[in-house]
Scaffold this motif. Structure first.
Motif, PDB file in Angstrom:
ATOM      1  N   SER A 225       0.833  -1.212   0.000  1.00  0.00           N
ATOM      2  CA  SER A 225       0.000   0.000   0.000  1.00  0.00           C
ATOM      3  C   SER A 225       0.868   1.263   0.000  1.00  0.00           C
ATOM      4  N   GLY A 226       2.151   1.104   0.368  1.00  0.00           N
ATOM      5  CA  GLY A 226       3.097   2.224   0.271  1.00  0.00           C
ATOM      6  C   GLY A 226       3.244   2.720  -1.157  1.00  0.00           C
ATOM      7  N   LEU A 227       3.149   1.784  -2.130  1.00  0.00           N
ATOM      8  CA  LEU A 227       3.222   2.168  -3.543  1.00  0.00           C
ATOM      9  C   LEU A 227       1.980   2.969  -3.944  1.00  0.00           C
ATOM     10  N   PHE A 228       0.793   2.518  -3.510  1.00  0.00           N
ATOM     11  CA  PHE A 228      -0.456   3.248  -3.784  1.00  0.00           C
ATOM     12  C   PHE A 228      -0.398   4.654  -3.160  1.00  0.00           C
ATOM     13  N   THR A 229       0.159   4.725  -1.941  1.00  0.00           N
ATOM     14  CA  THR A 229       0.302   6.019  -1.246  1.00  0.00           C
ATOM     15  C   THR A 229       1.165   6.964  -2.068  1.00  0.00           C
ATOM     16  N   TYR A 230       2.308   6.442  -2.539  1.00  0.00           N
ATOM     17  CA  TYR A 230       3.225   7.251  -3.359  1.00  0.00           C
ATOM     18  C   TYR A 230       2.554   7.718  -4.653  1.00  0.00           C
ATOM     19  N   VAL A 231       1.882   6.786  -5.369  1.00  0.00           N
ATOM     20  CA  VAL A 231       1.250   7.131  -6.651  1.00  0.00           C
ATOM     21  C   VAL A 231       0.183   8.209  -6.453  1.00  0.00           C
ATOM     22  N   ALA A 232      -0.642   8.046  -5.397  1.00  0.00           N
ATOM     23  CA  ALA A 232      -1.718   9.013  -5.138  1.00  0.00           C
ATOM     24  C   ALA A 232      -1.169  10.383  -4.729  1.00  0.00           C
ATOM     25  N   PRO A 235       1.697  13.455  -7.560  1.00  0.00           N
ATOM     26  CA  PRO A 235       1.445  14.706  -8.313  1.00  0.00           C
ATOM     27  C   PRO A 235       1.419  15.928  -7.397  1.00  0.00           C
ATOM     28  N   LEU A 236       0.808  15.772  -6.221  1.00  0.00           N
ATOM     29  CA  LEU A 236       0.719  16.871  -5.253  1.00  0.00           C
ATOM     30  C   LEU A 236       2.098  17.196  -4.671  1.00  0.00           C
ATOM     31  N   ILE A 237       2.836  16.139  -4.291  1.00  0.00           N
ATOM     32  CA  ILE A 237       4.155  16.327  -3.663  1.00  0.00           C
ATOM     33  C   ILE A 237       5.117  17.020  -4.623  1.00  0.00           C
ATOM     34  N   VAL A 360      -4.423   9.497   1.632  1.00  0.00           N
ATOM     35  CA  VAL A 360      -3.625  10.564   0.993  1.00  0.00           C
ATOM     36  C   VAL A 360      -4.527  11.740   0.617  1.00  0.00           C
ATOM     37  N   SER A 361      -5.685  11.445  -0.002  1.00  0.00           N
ATOM     38  CA  SER A 361      -6.590  12.518  -0.435  1.00  0.00           C
ATOM     39  C   SER A 361      -7.127  13.320   0.753  1.00  0.00           C
ATOM     40  N   LEU A 362      -7.222  12.679   1.925  1.00  0.00           N
ATOM     41  CA  LEU A 362      -7.716  13.373   3.117  1.00  0.00           C
ATOM     42  C   LEU A 362      -6.651  14.238   3.781  1.00  0.00           C
ATOM     43  N   PHE A 363      -5.416  13.701   3.870  1.00  0.00           N
ATOM     44  CA  PHE A 363      -4.412  14.328   4.735  1.00  0.00           C
ATOM     45  C   PHE A 363      -3.281  15.075   4.022  1.00  0.00           C
ATOM     46  N   VAL A 364      -2.947  14.660   2.780  1.00  0.00           N
ATOM     47  CA  VAL A 364      -1.821  15.315   2.094  1.00  0.00           C
ATOM     48  C   VAL A 364      -2.320  16.597   1.423  1.00  0.00           C
ATOM     49  N   ASP A 366      -0.439  20.319   2.040  1.00  0.00           N
ATOM     50  CA  ASP A 366       0.670  21.237   1.733  1.00  0.00           C
ATOM     51  C   ASP A 366       1.970  20.803   2.403  1.00  0.00           C
ATOM     52  N   SER A 367       2.064  19.510   2.731  1.00  0.00           N
ATOM     53  CA  SER A 367       3.261  18.990   3.395  1.00  0.00           C
ATOM     54  C   SER A 367       3.505  17.541   2.967  1.00  0.00           C
ATOM     55  N   ILE A 368       4.788  17.157   2.949  1.00  0.00           N
ATOM     56  CA  ILE A 368       5.172  15.777   2.607  1.00  0.00           C
ATOM     57  C   ILE A 368       4.913  14.841   3.784  1.00  0.00           C
ATOM     58  N   THR A 369       4.936  15.397   5.025  1.00  0.00           N
ATOM     59  CA  THR A 369       4.886  14.577   6.245  1.00  0.00           C
ATOM     60  C   THR A 369       3.724  13.587   6.297  1.00  0.00           C
ATOM     61  N   PRO A 370       2.451  13.976   5.985  1.00  0.00           N
ATOM     62  CA  PRO A 370       1.359  12.985   6.060  1.00  0.00           C
ATOM     63  C   PRO A 370       1.590  11.757   5.182  1.00  0.00           C
ATOM     64  N   MET A 371       2.151  11.955   3.976  1.00  0.00           N
ATOM     65  CA  MET A 371       2.445  10.819   3.099  1.00  0.00           C
ATOM     66  C   MET A 371       3.434   9.874   3.773  1.00  0.00           C
ATOM     67  N   VAL A 372       4.480  10.445   4.379  1.00  0.00           N
ATOM     68  CA  VAL A 372       5.524   9.632   5.013  1.00  0.00           C
ATOM     69  C   VAL A 372       4.974   8.934   6.260  1.00  0.00           C
ATOM     70  N   VAL A 373       4.069   9.593   6.983  1.00  0.00           N
ATOM     71  CA  VAL A 373       3.427   8.978   8.168  1.00  0.00           C
ATOM     72  C   VAL A 373       2.638   7.736   7.742  1.00  0.00           C
ATOM     73  N   ILE A 374       1.874   7.851   6.645  1.00  0.00           N
ATOM     74  CA  ILE A 374       1.096   6.701   6.145  1.00  0.00           C
ATOM     75  C   ILE A 374       2.040   5.569   5.728  1.00  0.00           C
TER      76      ILE A 374
END
Length: 409
Positions: A225-232, A235-237, A360-364, A366-374
């Motif tokens: 699911s880390g791959l899905f997190t990265y893909v989602a 674009p924003l990051i 990702v859609s809920l928490f990411v 304006d920061s990279i941190t939520p993605m890394v937390v997930i």
């Protein structure tokens, strides 16, 4: 099995595996053209992607029992015919709602190839060889997101988005011919398998109760699911937060695919010296360390463009090693209902991945941190499940041995 026959089987199974990723990625550059032609918005067109994912999830569970009941080739033939007709319908559609509906049908059709390819790997190759074969199929899955959007961009620019779906229909026809002519009948129909809802659910529950299945299927799905997190989030990051333009973002996406592909091919080499169990454990320990370092850098605002690319590159490399091995070990205990087991494994991976994408859609924002937390949370959870599950597997083996000794005595 001769080398030529082995290569032929890998090539056909790889083309079956590629159908899904190409169907997802190849039409993405045509979104604005579809919106203009069907008098709608790009946001509404993107719903066709959601309907495709829903179709994949539903289709995986549908084809599992069908592949076990009727053998591999009949359901595969029907599924691919559905895929071809739905692709043609998408090419000639004039209404956005109909387009969204046909994308769902197209996904259900493509699932036949996805689930059958996994089941047939288990049919055609010994359990020990399965992770090695799956690593080769990972090469196809990894290459598809690199090739499909690029090819789709050129096709859309010169011939229009309709042609993309004509090409997908042609790909479906090629896969149909290759599977019917080039693959053996790997599984005899098992008429004892019922297609009524209650026995199907009972069958899925019986698969879920096997310690080796739930340990490696859930470990693999949660880690992946880390791959899905990265893909989602990517674009924003990269485009919104790190201010990279679309062209550079495309190159970054390609680089990340190289990480995943490269490590999955390295896995084939390492399997000559190490067991799948050792590879999974080492990959998850490495992924946990990388995640923690990534998280510390993110919290302390120490991540620029190059640092983010570097950490993601290392993170995805771990997934390229763990994923083929968790898939291989999940399916290893099954010879009778491999289709159902591979379908359940695929649905689990997609379901957990979809949840991560939703996070990702809920928490990411304006920061990279939520993605890394997930990413860190899912990695630690996967490692925890692996450690607990391995104890259960050992207990099952010990109990089985004790029962056998009691019977001999």
């Amino acid at each position: 099995m001769t080398k030529a026959k082995h290569f032929q089987l890998i090539l056909i199974l790889g083309s079956m595996t590629a159908l899904g990723p190409f169907s997802i990625d190849m039409y993405l550059p045509g979104f604005s053209g579809i919106a203009a032609d069907l008098n709608t918005t790009v946001a509404k067109v993107s719903m066709s992607l959601s309907s495709y994912f829903i179709g994949i999830s539903a289709g995986q569970l549908l084809y599992g029992p069908l592949l076990d009941r009727f053998g591999r080739k009949k359901p595969l033939f029907i599924g691919l015919m559905v895929y071809i007709l739905a692709s043609l319908a998408c090419a000639f559609v004039t209404d956005i709602d109909a387009f969204i509906g046909f994308r769902f049908v197209q996904a259900v059709g493509s699932c036949a190839a996805t689930v059958a390819s996994l089941a047939m790997v288990r049919d055609l190759f010994p359990a020990k060889e399965t992770p090695n074969v799956l690593s080769k199929l990972m090469l196809v899955v990894g290459l598809s997101p690199m090739l499909a959007p690029t090819a789709g961009g050129y096709v859309t620019t010169y011939f229009g988005w309709h042609t993309v779906f004509l090409i997908l229909a042609a790909m479906g026809a090629f896969v149909l011919l290759a599977t019917q002519l080039g693959l053996p009948n790997t599984h005899k129909p098992d008429l004892s398998i019922s297609l009524k809802p209650k026995p199907i659910i009972t069958n899925f529950i019986s698969i879920l109760k096997v310690p080796q299945f739930y340990t490696y299927a859930f470990t693999g799905a949660i880690a992946f699911s880390g791959l899905f997190t990265y893909v989602a989030a990517s674009p924003l990051i990269f485009m919104d937060i790190l201010k990279v333009d679309a062209e550079i973002y495309g190159w970054i996406f390609a680089l990340m695919s190289i990480s995943f592909i490269g490590s999955s091919q390295l896995n084939s080499v390492l399997l000559k010296r190490f067991s799948s169990e050792q590879m999974i454990f080492a990959a998850l320990i490495s992924q946990s360390i990388i995640s923690f370092v990534f998280l510390i850098l993110a919290i302390n605002d120490l991540l620029g463009l190059y640092e983010t690319i570097g950490m993601l590159f290392l993170f995805l490399a771990c997934l390229g090693i763990s994923n083929p091995n968790t898939a291989g070990l999940s399916l290893a205990p099954f010879s009778k209902n491999t289709g159902s087991a591979s379908a359940l494994m695929g649905a689990t991976q997609l379901g957990i991945g979809a949840l991560a994408s939703f996070g990702v859609s809920l928490f990411v924002k304006d920061s990279i941190t939520p993605m890394v937390v997930i990413m860190t949370s899912t990695t630690i959870l996967a490692l925890f499940i692996l450690i607990i599950g391995k104890r259960k597997i050992k207990m099952t083996i010990v109990n089985t041995d004790d029962d056998a000794m009691a019977m001999v005595h």
